[in-house]
Design a protein around this motif. Structure first.
Motif: not given
Length: 624
Positions: A481-491
């Protein structure tokens, strides 16, 4: 020993296998993983950069200014500050300006069509015109808001009020300058013309400078020649002095004895005439009358007589000149010699004066050349300065030259330096909402996942592996979940953290810690644990300092700030995203590690306690 180590992972795998078979169960796990993305991603998306789109907020502008006139030195100037302000607003569209009437603006503000109304009153120019008199009045511009249309919208409008004030001051400056100094365009044109005239003067001085150089050279030649003439005149004067000094006494002596000289000359002339006559008679007697005369003697006598005739002629001619010359003539000759001597001296003095004057003129020509050089350089500097001044005069039309008008209307600007800029509103709030989203994951995860394997509780396995086995499924899903959140916000939004790996690694630690705390609360209190997690969430929202500085909050929240983990999460993520003092990150790592270990240790104690069966173990006092 290996069985004990592997047992927590086997328990976790068994828990996750429960969701196989029916698609709805798999979707439940997927929903848990995506909860932080939905919560944090959507919120940050919609609030990422609202202040960058203020030009989409409709704001009404009502110009009721009636204009005014100002009389300066007998000349009347019309001014209209309201029009100047409207031009300035059009040149810099902070908001979506809607230029309309007062009635339409009032209706739109009441109905929510406009978030703010800016009104220029009818006496705006009149009050500005008073600045040129002895009784100045302050002009006003009215701002009307309606919090019923959104309090935050009003705050956003107020945030831009400083920029609006700058634009108003710019318009006021232009109007005031026109009132006091006249049209700045005329000033600009005048300075431009003056600069052109100074340029022409520079060119003319260059020509004069060249002429002065030629004059200096010519006067140098003249000085040399005049000095030579003066030297020659001195020599002539000296020669004349010597000649006159010798001749004048002689002439004067002749004048004094001229009468005797004339008498002597007359006697000499008579004597010569008689001698000549006597010689002629002797020749006739000796040679002409006597046939036996000696021819040689006669020839010699004839030659002598011829010489005597010539001498007599000369003596007679000299006597004639002497007799014709009077004493007055000699006196005049003496006076003329004196005049010649004086004139020669005067000529020598005049020649010396001419030489000195030529030398002075040469020096003056050199000074003239130097002065013209300085004047030429000064004229060039003047032309350049006037041209620069013409370029520096601001336009009286802000729409044509908004930057200059703003600089003159607001001459002082604030220079701001940000050591670790967040750049956008959403990037600045990202640490707070990432922390909330990761906490919400723990809250939602144990609505679906089991906190402990019931069969393991009844078996021989120790309490620590059972507690770890109940936490690991949420930990695994939380990392995803943390990885998905980071990728969405960053990309998706362009988070672009200062330290990406630190942000990802710290987010994983946060999700592990928050899921361990959620596991503890749910394990210890069951359904009430979910309520406790919500309460902890609310307390952390208000005490973490994510929206406002913690110092501005009530004392209760300031006391909670250092006790709850989300405070440290927000501080650390600010460092990893925007940069800053790594001490905050180190402190957060220590605190979260302590919370993680403490939560897992307490979970193990709770598991140990639950293995002692009580009546409430079979029937929980509260179920949802």
């Amino acid at each position: 020993m290996s069985t004990i180590i592997l047992s927590p992972f086997r328990l976790a795998a068994a828990e996750l296998r429960r969701f196989r078979g029916h698609p709805l169960r798999s979707l439940a796990l997927a929903a848990i993983v995506l909860i932080p993305l939905v919560y944090g991603g959507l919120y940050l998306w919609f609030a990422w950069n609202p202040y960058g789109r203020l030009d989409h907020m409709p704001v009404a502008v009502v110009n009721e200014d009636q204009g005014a006139t100002v009389t300066t030195d007998g000349e009347t100037t019309a001014i209209n500050g309201g029009d100047q302000l409207v031009d300035q607003l059009k040149a810099d569209r902070i908001f979506d300006w809607r230029f309309t009437t007062a009635a339409e603006a009032a209706r739109g503000l009441d109905d929510g069509d406009y978030y703010m109304v800016i009104t220029v009153p009818e006496d705006f120019s009149a009050r500005l015109a008073s600045l040129s008199g002895t009784d100045p009045e302050q002009a006003t511009v009215e701002f009307d808001l309606n919090d019923a249309n959104g309090y935050v919208a009003g705050i956003m409008a107020s945030t831009a009020e400083a920029e609006l004030r700058n634009q108003i001051n710019t318009a006021v400056y232009v109007t005031f300058a026109t009132t006091i100094f006249g049209d700045l365009t005329d000033l600009n044109q005048g300075l431009t013309d003056a600069a052109g005239g100074a340029g022409d003067l520079t060119d003319g001085l260059a020509t004069a400078q060249a002429g002065a150089a030629g004059l200096e050279t010519g006067l140098g030649d003249l000085t040399t020649g005049a000095q030579q003439v003066a030297d020659g005149a001195d020599q002539v004067s000296d020669g004349v002095d010597q000649a006159v000094g010798t001749a004048q006494p002689v002439v004067q002596t002749l004048a004094d004895n001229w009468d005797r000289i004339q008498t002597g000359a007359s006697s000499a002339a008579d004597l010569a005439d008689r001698a000549d006559t006597d010689l002629a008679a002797a020749y006739d007697a000796l040679c002409t009358a006597d046939p036996d005369a000696d021819p040689a003697a006669c020839t010699a006598l004839q030659s002598f007589i011829t010489d005597a005739d010539q001498a007599n002629s000369d003596i007679q001619a000299a006597d004639d000149r002497i007799q014709a010359t009077t004493t007055d003539t000699l006196d005049q000759a003496s006076a003329d010699l004196t005049a010649l001597q004086t004139g020669a001296a005067d000529v020598a003095d005049g020649a010396s004066q001419v030489a000195a004057a030529a030398a002075t003129a040469e020096t003056g020509a050199a000074d003239l050349h130097d002065g013209l050089t300085d004047l030429h350089d000064g004229a060039g500097t003047l032309a350049a300065s006037l041209a620069t001044a013409a370029e520096s005069v601001p336009s009286t039309n802000p729409a044509e030259d908004a930057d200059n008008a703003e600089a003159y209307g607001s001459p002082v600007a604030i220079s701001e330096d940000n050591l670790n800029p967040a750049d956008t509103y959403g990037r600045g709030l990202a640490p707070f909402f990432i922390a909330i989203a990761l906490w919400v994951f723990g809250l939602m995860a144990y609505l679906v996942l089991s906190t402990a394997n019931q069969r393991a509780l009844a078996g021989p396995l120790r309490s620590v592996p059972i507690a770890l086995g109940g936490w690991l499924p949420a930990a695994f899903l939380g990392v995803l979940s943390a990885a998905a959140l980071y990728l969405a916000i960053d990309l998706g939004l362009g988070l672009d953290p200062a330290n990406a790996l630190d942000t990802i690694g710290f987010s994983i630690l946060v999700i592990l810690t928050f899921s361990a705390m959620a596991h503890l609360c749910k394990l210890a209190f069951g359904t009430a644990g979910s309520l406790l997690l919500v309460v902890l969430l609310m307390l952390q929202l208000t005490s973490a300092g994510g929206l406002y500085p913690v110092e501005t909050t009530p004392g209760f929240f300031q006391a909670l700030h250092p006790l709850l983990p989300m405070s440290y999460v927000v501080d650390a993520l600010r460092v990893t995203i925007s940069g800053g003092d790594t001490a905050a990150l180190t402190r957060a790592l220590i605190v979260l590690a302590a919370y993680l270990v403490g939560a897992l240790a307490l979970s193990s104690l709770v598991v140990a306690g639950r293995r002692r069966w009580k009546p409430d173990s079979l029937n929980e006092p509260l179920r949802v």
